[in-house]
Each structure stands twice: as structure tokens, then as C-alpha cells.
Design an enzyme around this catalytic site. Sequence first.
Site, mmCIF file in Angstrom:
data_model
loop_
_atom_site.group_PDB
_atom_site.id
_atom_site.type_symbol
_atom_site.label_atom_id
_atom_site.label_comp_id
_atom_site.label_asym_id
_atom_site.label_seq_id
_atom_site.Cartn_x
_atom_site.Cartn_y
_atom_site.Cartn_z
ATOM 1 N N LYS A 285 42.279 39.323 34.203
ATOM 2 C CA LYS A 285 41.875 38.272 33.150
ATOM 3 C C LYS A 285 40.372 37.957 33.363
ATOM 4 O O LYS A 285 39.861 38.180 34.227
ATOM 5 C CB LYS A 285 42.534 36.939 33.162
ATOM 6 C CG LYS A 285 42.508 36.027 34.303
ATOM 7 C CD LYS A 285 41.369 35.151 34.478
ATOM 8 C CE LYS A 285 41.292 34.540 35.791
ATOM 9 N NZ LYS A 285 39.666 33.923 36.055
ATOM 10 N N ALA B 184 39.338 38.780 45.354
ATOM 11 C CA ALA B 184 38.746 37.732 45.380
ATOM 12 C C ALA B 184 37.516 37.771 44.405
ATOM 13 O O ALA B 184 36.235 37.346 44.989
ATOM 14 C CB ALA B 184 38.221 37.411 46.909
ATOM 15 N N GLY C 78 37.428 36.450 40.853
ATOM 16 C CA GLY C 78 37.530 35.881 39.822
ATOM 17 C C GLY C 78 38.063 36.403 38.649
ATOM 18 O O GLY C 78 37.910 35.977 37.507
ATOM 19 N N MET C 79 38.883 37.404 39.059
ATOM 20 C CA MET C 79 39.806 38.170 37.799
ATOM 21 C C MET C 79 41.164 38.033 37.825
ATOM 22 O O MET C 79 42.037 38.807 37.359
ATOM 23 C CB MET C 79 39.248 39.533 37.712
ATOM 24 C CG MET C 79 37.849 39.672 37.470
ATOM 25 S SD MET C 79 37.270 41.329 37.115
ATOM 26 C CE MET C 79 37.557 41.479 35.179
ATOM 27 N N GLY D 80 45.084 38.783 42.577
ATOM 28 C CA GLY D 80 46.301 38.447 43.370
ATOM 29 C C GLY D 80 47.463 37.984 42.430
ATOM 30 O O GLY D 80 48.594 38.072 42.546
ATOM 31 N N SER D 81 46.946 37.346 41.263
ATOM 32 C CA SER D 81 47.914 36.552 40.326
ATOM 33 C C SER D 81 48.505 37.784 39.539
ATOM 34 O O SER D 81 49.599 37.703 39.383
ATOM 35 C CB SER D 81 47.284 35.644 39.417
ATOM 36 O OG SER D 81 46.656 34.638 40.265
ATOM 37 N N ALA D 82 47.667 38.641 39.160
ATOM 38 C CA ALA D 82 48.161 40.026 38.445
ATOM 39 C C ALA D 82 49.383 40.503 39.247
ATOM 40 O O ALA D 82 50.568 40.885 38.742
ATOM 41 C CB ALA D 82 47.196 40.928 38.042
ATOM 42 N N ASP E 207 46.514 30.661 36.871
ATOM 43 C CA ASP E 207 46.602 31.741 35.992
ATOM 44 C C ASP E 207 47.770 32.706 35.919
ATOM 45 O O ASP E 207 47.725 33.675 35.077
ATOM 46 C CB ASP E 207 45.321 32.368 35.943
ATOM 47 C CG ASP E 207 44.824 32.870 37.582
ATOM 48 O OD1 ASP E 207 45.828 32.908 38.376
ATOM 49 O OD2 ASP E 207 43.471 32.832 37.736
#
Length: 304
Positions: free
Chosen positions: A11, A105, A107-108, A111-113, A145
Amino acid sequence: MTTAVVRAPAKINLGLSVGPLREDGFHELATVYMALDLHDTVRVTARDDDQVTVTVQADAREGDEAVAVPVGPDNLAVRAVELLRGAAGFTGGVDLAIRKVIPVAGGMAGGSADAAAALVGANHVWGLGWERDALADLAADLGSDVPFLLHGGVGIGTGRGEKISPVLSRGRYGFLVVVAREGLSTPSVYAEFDRLEPDPEVPHVAPELMAALRGHDTERLGEHLANDLEPAALSLRPELDRVLQIGLDAGALAGIVSGSGPTCVFLIEDDADAAMLTAALWASPGCADVIHTHGPAAGARVIA
Ligand code: C5P
């Protein structure tokens, strides 16, 4: 053995308005997310026992990224499947094989993806039948996110970024993403924001940004890209200022730090500009990779 291959997007925050620090340690946000055609892939295989295992394979890039991704219980994808099976009262296990393309690490939300992909994959191979909205409710506990990455497309995030309202946006946009050799920690960027901005305003979404998305007006979108975390990221990583300048000088419509950085994202007018801009951006300080991509892209989904 049941296997699902799941892709989850990166993102960017087209607008990131950061408000006051809350009592729970998070900041109140109003953000406009866009999912990008830049994906991590997670192969999720059901196991006969209750073990959860994870392997991580990273694209070759300057700086060894795989080292930065935990492969134990701290891995966000592992936490995701453990959370899901607890909530579902399920006892099975899975093997997770993560193929990383999204910068670590950076800002995209890389890890959340992986966490979003693991939720979708485990739900599938375990035959739980949870709806996407139910997965998104659970996802908020994993990271602010993660719910957006389940929905994909374009969405407004409020609260700490986890409450998503979908946005109808027309057309596609081209971006160049400059990956930095060294990551930045999100909490440290927020802490620097607090230092620079001790009394922030109530966060808001710029109406001009929404109008640009509704009208597929690329130039106007470029004028209204905004990130309140950018001064904090630049303060911790001053050379990012130079990266942004190089992109603008080379003809990008606009450039911003992505989320908490240090990845920089440039909006481009035309795909034909990409090759020349890519060459210019490769020369920027601390650059590990330059990726040409597009948005919006779909949320985490089973592809095989
Ligand atoms: O939610 P997530 O795990 O991505 O957040 C990582 C860290 O970023 C939090 O621990 C917090 O320090 C910071 N953060 C914040 N406000 C938000 C989102 C994240 O301060 N809305």
C-alpha cells in the site's frame, strides 16, 4: 494436502493526516490508502498436526532483506494464522512459505501484506468460510493497515488506520517506487513526529484528493499527495530529501515518502516516462531498487 497460493498487495498512503497521540499509544489518522500492483506471495499448506511453520524467500536486492524478517512466532503471518485459529476454535496447523517482493521496513505494509495473505490462505485451506469483513475485523489486532490490505483498491482509513471505507476511484495510476537500502522503524518515525509536532490538528482527508480520484485527474492527484509523517522521516533520514528532488527534477508529477518511509513513491504521468526516471532515480542516495508499478490493485486473494 490442501494448498492455497495467496497474493497480497503493498500500500501507499496518497494522503496521510496524523492527529494526536491516543492513550493506547496509537495516533488518530485520516488516510487515503491505495493498494499497488506490487505483491508478496504466500503459499499456505494445511498440515496434519497443529504446527505453524514459516519460510521467507526475498528477492535479491542490495542489503539482505530476508535477515530482517523474523521466521519465528514474531512473524506477523504466523501471528495471523494463530489468531484466526484461536478465534475459529480450530486446531490444525499450516506451513507458510512467504515470497517477499514488497520492501521490508519500508513504509509499504510488507509485513501486514503477509499477515493479510496468511489470513486469506488459512481461511481457505482450513475451510473456515469466514467472510472478508470478518477477517478484516480480526486483522485490526495484527496491525493498523492489515484490514485495508484485505479490501485493496482505494480506501479511507480512520481510527488508527484500521477502519476502512472503500473509495470509488476511476482509472489506474503509474508509480515509481524507490526502495532504500536501510529500513526505518515505524514507532521511531511516529516518535519523531510527536517531537516535531507536539500539538497536531484533528486529522482530515483533503477533498481535493478525493475529487482528483473521482475524476481520474493524475495531475491534480499529484498536487494533493500529502504525508504528515514526511518531515519526521526526512529528519531521521535527511538524504530522502535528495531522493525526492531527483525524482521531481527528472520529471515525476509528484513524490512523497510512503507512510513512515523510507521508501519514496513518485507519481508519473505516462508509462513512457518510466525508463528515464528509473535511470535517474537509481543514482539517488541509499537506493537499493527502483520499481515501476501501478495502482489501484486488488486486496489479498487466492490465485492458485
Ligand atoms: O499498527 P502497526 O503495528 O502498524 O503500528 C506500528 C507502530 O506504529 C505502533 O506501535 C505505533 O508506534 C505506530 N502507530 C501509531 N499510530 C498509528 C499507527 C501506528 O502511532 N495510527
